[in-house]
Design a protein around this motif. Structure first.
Motif, PDB file in Angstrom:
ATOM      1  N   PRO A 186       0.888  -1.370  -0.013  1.00  0.00           N
ATOM      2  CA  PRO A 186       0.208   0.044   0.357  1.00  0.00           C
ATOM      3  C   PRO A 186       1.071   1.150  -0.065  1.00  0.00           C
ATOM      4  O   PRO A 186       2.125   1.346   0.675  1.00  0.00           O
ATOM      5  CB  PRO A 186      -0.820   0.079   1.228  1.00  0.00           C
ATOM      6  N   LYS A 187       0.414   2.171  -0.751  1.00  0.00           N
ATOM      7  CA  LYS A 187       1.207   3.639  -0.769  1.00  0.00           C
ATOM      8  C   LYS A 187       0.643   4.484   0.437  1.00  0.00           C
ATOM      9  O   LYS A 187       1.340   5.406   0.683  1.00  0.00           O
ATOM     10  CB  LYS A 187       0.896   4.074  -2.064  1.00  0.00           C
ATOM     11  N   ARG A 188      -0.663   4.379   0.826  1.00  0.00           N
ATOM     12  CA  ARG A 188      -1.197   5.092   2.042  1.00  0.00           C
ATOM     13  C   ARG A 188      -2.118   4.136   2.923  1.00  0.00           C
ATOM     14  O   ARG A 188      -2.271   3.108   2.319  1.00  0.00           O
ATOM     15  CB  ARG A 188      -2.131   6.290   1.404  1.00  0.00           C
ATOM     16  N   LEU A 189      -2.251   4.726   4.064  1.00  0.00           N
ATOM     17  CA  LEU A 189      -2.996   3.793   5.072  1.00  0.00           C
ATOM     18  C   LEU A 189      -3.664   4.751   5.719  1.00  0.00           C
ATOM     19  O   LEU A 189      -3.151   5.557   6.620  1.00  0.00           O
ATOM     20  CB  LEU A 189      -2.056   2.964   5.800  1.00  0.00           C
ATOM     21  N   GLY A 190      -5.244   4.555   5.819  1.00  0.00           N
ATOM     22  CA  GLY A 190      -5.682   5.472   6.754  1.00  0.00           C
ATOM     23  C   GLY A 190      -6.315   6.866   6.297  1.00  0.00           C
ATOM     24  O   GLY A 190      -6.969   7.464   7.246  1.00  0.00           O
ATOM     25  N   ASP A 191      -6.033   7.317   5.082  1.00  0.00           N
ATOM     26  CA  ASP A 191      -6.545   8.541   4.853  1.00  0.00           C
ATOM     27  C   ASP A 191      -8.043   8.505   4.309  1.00  0.00           C
ATOM     28  O   ASP A 191      -8.783   9.316   4.776  1.00  0.00           O
ATOM     29  CB  ASP A 191      -5.913   9.051   3.370  1.00  0.00           C
ATOM     30  N   THR A 192      -8.474   7.598   3.772  1.00  0.00           N
ATOM     31  CA  THR A 192      -9.912   7.262   3.215  1.00  0.00           C
ATOM     32  C   THR A 192     -10.211   5.958   3.858  1.00  0.00           C
ATOM     33  O   THR A 192      -9.831   4.926   3.530  1.00  0.00           O
ATOM     34  CB  THR A 192     -10.270   7.399   1.765  1.00  0.00           C
ATOM     35  N   VAL A 193     -11.060   6.111   4.945  1.00  0.00           N
ATOM     36  CA  VAL A 193     -11.434   4.700   5.764  1.00  0.00           C
ATOM     37  C   VAL A 193     -12.838   4.382   5.437  1.00  0.00           C
ATOM     38  O   VAL A 193     -14.036   5.032   5.326  1.00  0.00           O
ATOM     39  CB  VAL A 193     -11.296   4.880   7.090  1.00  0.00           C
ATOM     40  N   LEU A 194     -13.066   3.094   5.220  1.00  0.00           N
ATOM     41  CA  LEU A 194     -14.526   2.708   4.973  1.00  0.00           C
ATOM     42  C   LEU A 194     -15.061   1.559   5.980  1.00  0.00           C
ATOM     43  O   LEU A 194     -14.048   0.670   6.127  1.00  0.00           O
ATOM     44  CB  LEU A 194     -14.788   1.447   3.512  1.00  0.00           C
ATOM     45  N   ILE A 195     -15.925   1.801   6.797  1.00  0.00           N
ATOM     46  CA  ILE A 195     -16.293   1.064   7.814  1.00  0.00           C
ATOM     47  C   ILE A 195     -17.480   0.048   7.348  1.00  0.00           C
ATOM     48  O   ILE A 195     -18.594   0.579   6.786  1.00  0.00           O
ATOM     49  CB  ILE A 195     -16.823   1.726   8.953  1.00  0.00           C
ATOM     50  N   ALA A 196     -17.503  -0.997   7.398  1.00  0.00           N
ATOM     51  CA  ALA A 196     -18.389  -2.071   6.665  1.00  0.00           C
ATOM     52  C   ALA A 196     -19.148  -2.333   8.204  1.00  0.00           C
ATOM     53  O   ALA A 196     -18.865  -3.228   8.916  1.00  0.00           O
ATOM     54  CB  ALA A 196     -17.530  -3.180   6.475  1.00  0.00           C
ATOM     55  N   TRP A 197     -20.466  -1.732   8.312  1.00  0.00           N
ATOM     56  CA  TRP A 197     -21.070  -1.698   9.490  1.00  0.00           C
ATOM     57  C   TRP A 197     -22.559  -2.605   9.214  1.00  0.00           C
ATOM     58  O   TRP A 197     -23.287  -2.306   8.437  1.00  0.00           O
ATOM     59  CB  TRP A 197     -21.584  -0.294   9.755  1.00  0.00           C
ATOM     60  N   ASP A 240      -8.305   3.336   1.128  1.00  0.00           N
ATOM     61  CA  ASP A 240      -7.158   2.493   1.619  1.00  0.00           C
ATOM     62  C   ASP A 240      -6.863   1.878   2.949  1.00  0.00           C
ATOM     63  O   ASP A 240      -5.914   1.551   3.249  1.00  0.00           O
ATOM     64  CB  ASP A 240      -5.891   3.646   1.647  1.00  0.00           C
ATOM     65  N   LEU A 241      -8.079   1.801   3.427  1.00  0.00           N
ATOM     66  CA  LEU A 241      -8.255   1.110   4.707  1.00  0.00           C
ATOM     67  C   LEU A 241      -9.882   0.523   5.022  1.00  0.00           C
ATOM     68  O   LEU A 241     -10.572   1.466   4.860  1.00  0.00           O
ATOM     69  CB  LEU A 241      -7.834   1.704   6.020  1.00  0.00           C
ATOM     70  N   ILE A 242     -10.212  -0.671   5.247  1.00  0.00           N
ATOM     71  CA  ILE A 242     -11.357  -1.388   5.427  1.00  0.00           C
ATOM     72  C   ILE A 242     -11.464  -1.719   6.957  1.00  0.00           C
ATOM     73  O   ILE A 242     -10.609  -2.147   7.596  1.00  0.00           O
ATOM     74  CB  ILE A 242     -11.716  -2.413   4.363  1.00  0.00           C
ATOM     75  N   ILE A 243     -12.540  -1.281   7.618  1.00  0.00           N
ATOM     76  CA  ILE A 243     -12.814  -1.738   8.914  1.00  0.00           C
ATOM     77  C   ILE A 243     -13.988  -2.738   8.968  1.00  0.00           C
ATOM     78  O   ILE A 243     -15.043  -2.256   8.514  1.00  0.00           O
ATOM     79  CB  ILE A 243     -12.835  -0.407   9.664  1.00  0.00           C
ATOM     80  N   LYS A 244     -13.599  -3.673   9.514  1.00  0.00           N
ATOM     81  CA  LYS A 244     -14.697  -4.774   9.609  1.00  0.00           C
ATOM     82  C   LYS A 244     -14.559  -5.657  10.630  1.00  0.00           C
ATOM     83  O   LYS A 244     -13.414  -6.046  10.985  1.00  0.00           O
ATOM     84  CB  LYS A 244     -14.704  -5.632   8.335  1.00  0.00           C
ATOM     85  N   GLY A 245     -15.472  -6.141  11.283  1.00  0.00           N
ATOM     86  CA  GLY A 245     -15.746  -7.367  12.179  1.00  0.00           C
ATOM     87  C   GLY A 245     -15.507  -8.593  11.604  1.00  0.00           C
ATOM     88  O   GLY A 245     -15.686  -8.824  10.361  1.00  0.00           O
ATOM     89  N   GLY A 246     -14.522  -9.272  12.238  1.00  0.00           N
ATOM     90  CA  GLY A 246     -14.138 -10.724  11.832  1.00  0.00           C
ATOM     91  C   GLY A 246     -14.979 -11.528  12.312  1.00  0.00           C
ATOM     92  O   GLY A 246     -15.401 -11.810  13.455  1.00  0.00           O
ATOM     93  N   ILE A 286      -6.772  -4.077  -0.407  1.00  0.00           N
ATOM     94  CA  ILE A 286      -6.818  -3.344   0.335  1.00  0.00           C
ATOM     95  C   ILE A 286      -6.579  -3.611   1.774  1.00  0.00           C
ATOM     96  O   ILE A 286      -7.076  -4.668   2.468  1.00  0.00           O
ATOM     97  CB  ILE A 286      -7.994  -2.366   0.438  1.00  0.00           C
ATOM     98  N   PRO A 287      -5.676  -2.939   2.519  1.00  0.00           N
ATOM     99  CA  PRO A 287      -5.411  -3.222   4.004  1.00  0.00           C
ATOM    100  C   PRO A 287      -6.756  -3.177   4.807  1.00  0.00           C
ATOM    101  O   PRO A 287      -7.485  -2.500   4.459  1.00  0.00           O
ATOM    102  CB  PRO A 287      -4.444  -2.091   4.603  1.00  0.00           C
ATOM    103  N   VAL A 288      -6.785  -4.142   5.425  1.00  0.00           N
ATOM    104  CA  VAL A 288      -8.102  -4.673   6.490  1.00  0.00           C
ATOM    105  C   VAL A 288      -7.830  -4.648   7.787  1.00  0.00           C
ATOM    106  O   VAL A 288      -7.033  -5.292   8.364  1.00  0.00           O
ATOM    107  CB  VAL A 288      -8.915  -5.873   5.839  1.00  0.00           C
ATOM    108  N   PHE A 289      -8.441  -3.898   8.664  1.00  0.00           N
ATOM    109  CA  PHE A 289      -8.417  -3.797  10.076  1.00  0.00           C
ATOM    110  C   PHE A 289      -9.556  -4.518  10.558  1.00  0.00           C
ATOM    111  O   PHE A 289     -10.873  -4.307  10.260  1.00  0.00           O
ATOM    112  CB  PHE A 289      -8.273  -2.210  10.485  1.00  0.00           C
ATOM    113  N   MET A 290      -9.286  -5.688  11.253  1.00  0.00           N
ATOM    114  CA  MET A 290     -10.480  -6.567  11.857  1.00  0.00           C
ATOM    115  C   MET A 290      -9.989  -6.983  13.271  1.00  0.00           C
ATOM    116  O   MET A 290      -9.025  -7.052  13.775  1.00  0.00           O
ATOM    117  CB  MET A 290     -10.261  -7.740  10.889  1.00  0.00           C
ATOM    118  N   ALA A 291     -11.304  -7.302  14.111  1.00  0.00           N
ATOM    119  CA  ALA A 291     -11.088  -7.772  15.272  1.00  0.00           C
ATOM    120  C   ALA A 291     -12.524  -8.653  15.433  1.00  0.00           C
ATOM    121  O   ALA A 291     -13.266  -8.684  14.470  1.00  0.00           O
ATOM    122  CB  ALA A 291     -11.403  -6.670  16.277  1.00  0.00           C
ATOM    123  N   HIS A 292     -12.507  -9.374  16.468  1.00  0.00           N
ATOM    124  CA  HIS A 292     -13.531 -10.361  16.585  1.00  0.00           C
ATOM    125  C   HIS A 292     -14.376 -10.228  18.027  1.00  0.00           C
ATOM    126  O   HIS A 292     -13.431  -9.893  18.838  1.00  0.00           O
ATOM    127  CB  HIS A 292     -12.987 -11.604  16.670  1.00  0.00           C
TER     128      HIS A 292
END
Length: 275
Positions: free
Chosen positions: A150-161, A239-245, A269-275
């Motif tokens: 990735p060239k960037r991380l966290g500028d534009t964030v998508l939350i998959a709610w 440049d970042l997806i936030i999603k529950g695992g 795209i990098p994915v930020f995930m937790a359970h």
């Protein structure tokens, strides 16, 4: 995100894992701790006793550890990331003791974030067992690096709610990223039958915390939200997806598919995930 564990192994995503870790470190002035990782011996023995014996003899373990150390050191030096432990700010430290899939989930519990590679099915890909150990056993979020650096991380964030408790925990863990983002988009997944607050209510809560948001709605006639999440992420330039695992069970997703499984298989795209 001050304390970041970076799982290092000679696999197909290693360059991206290390570059992603550097992006995190540069954003938060983080302590980056690189640790070499290998398969759990019990998994190897089940598959092939001779391979298990080879991988876990002392000499081979040292060779793998040294190879991982070279990857980590080269990446940190190339990025100019400090490696002087006397530094009170950001620093990268190498732990010269190999861990494995079976225990890394436990050792991850004292870190703010674990960076690892996107698991795949090919022999040289990061292992699913590594990802699941950290996701389910650490109680901490993971940042999944895609195959492409990735060239960037966290500028534009998508939350998959999807209203689930897993996604609520993930959003809470991701607040350091959300507070720094230039754009935060909440994508409400209408297909989900999980009861809970709407995307609009999440937006209101985040905005009270000083985070400006946009809200969108997605619909999936297939019953799998994964393609819609990735499509919308590309559309908005996330440049970042936030999603529950695994808000559905792993077994169900193995049989019927699911958003987590789809994203793990297809996200660039990098994915930020937790359970």
């Amino acid at each position: 995100m001050k304390n970041v564990l970076v799982l290092v192994e000679d696999h197909s995503c290693i360059d991206s894992v290390l570059a992603t870790a550097v992006l995190v470190g540069q954003t938060f002035d983080s302590y980056l701790e690189g640790v070499p990782i290998a398969p759990d011996i019990s998994d190897i023995v089940v598959a092939d006793i001779s391979i298990g014996a080879t991988v876990f003899d002392a000499r081979t373990r040292q060779v793998l550890t040294d190879r991982a150390a070279r990857h980590f050191t080269a990446a940190m030096d190339h990025a100019g990331y400090p490696r002087d432990t006397r530094n009170n700010g950001p620093v990268a430290v190498w732990t010269n003791k190999m861990t494995n899939d079976g225990v890394v989930g436990c050792t991850s519990r004292v870190y703010d974030l674990v960076v690892l590679g996107k698991p795949g099915s090919a022999g040289h890909d990061p292992r699913q067992a590594t990802f699941e150990s950290v996701l389910f056993e650490s109680g901490r979020p993971v940042l999944i690096a895609p195959p492409t650096i990735p060239k960037r991380l966290g500028d534009t964030v998508l939350i998959a709610w999807n209203r689930s408790s897993e996604t609520a925990r993930t959003v809470a863990s991701a607040m350091p990223f959300l507070r720094r983002a230039k754009r935060v988009v909440i994508l409400t997944l209408e297909v989900s039958n999980v009861p809970g607050p709407s995307g609009t209510l999440l937006a209101a809560a985040l905005e009270r915390d000083g985070i400006e948001t946009e809200t969108l709605k997605a619909d999936s006639k297939s019953g799998n939200e994964g393609p819609g999440i990735l499509s919308k992420a590309v559309e908005i330039g996330a440049d970042l997806i936030i999603k529950g695992g695994y808000t559905q069970s792993r077994l169900r997703q193995m049989i019927f598919g699911g958003a987590t499984s789809h994203i793990l298989a297809h996200s660039d795209i990098p994915v930020f995930m937790a359970h």
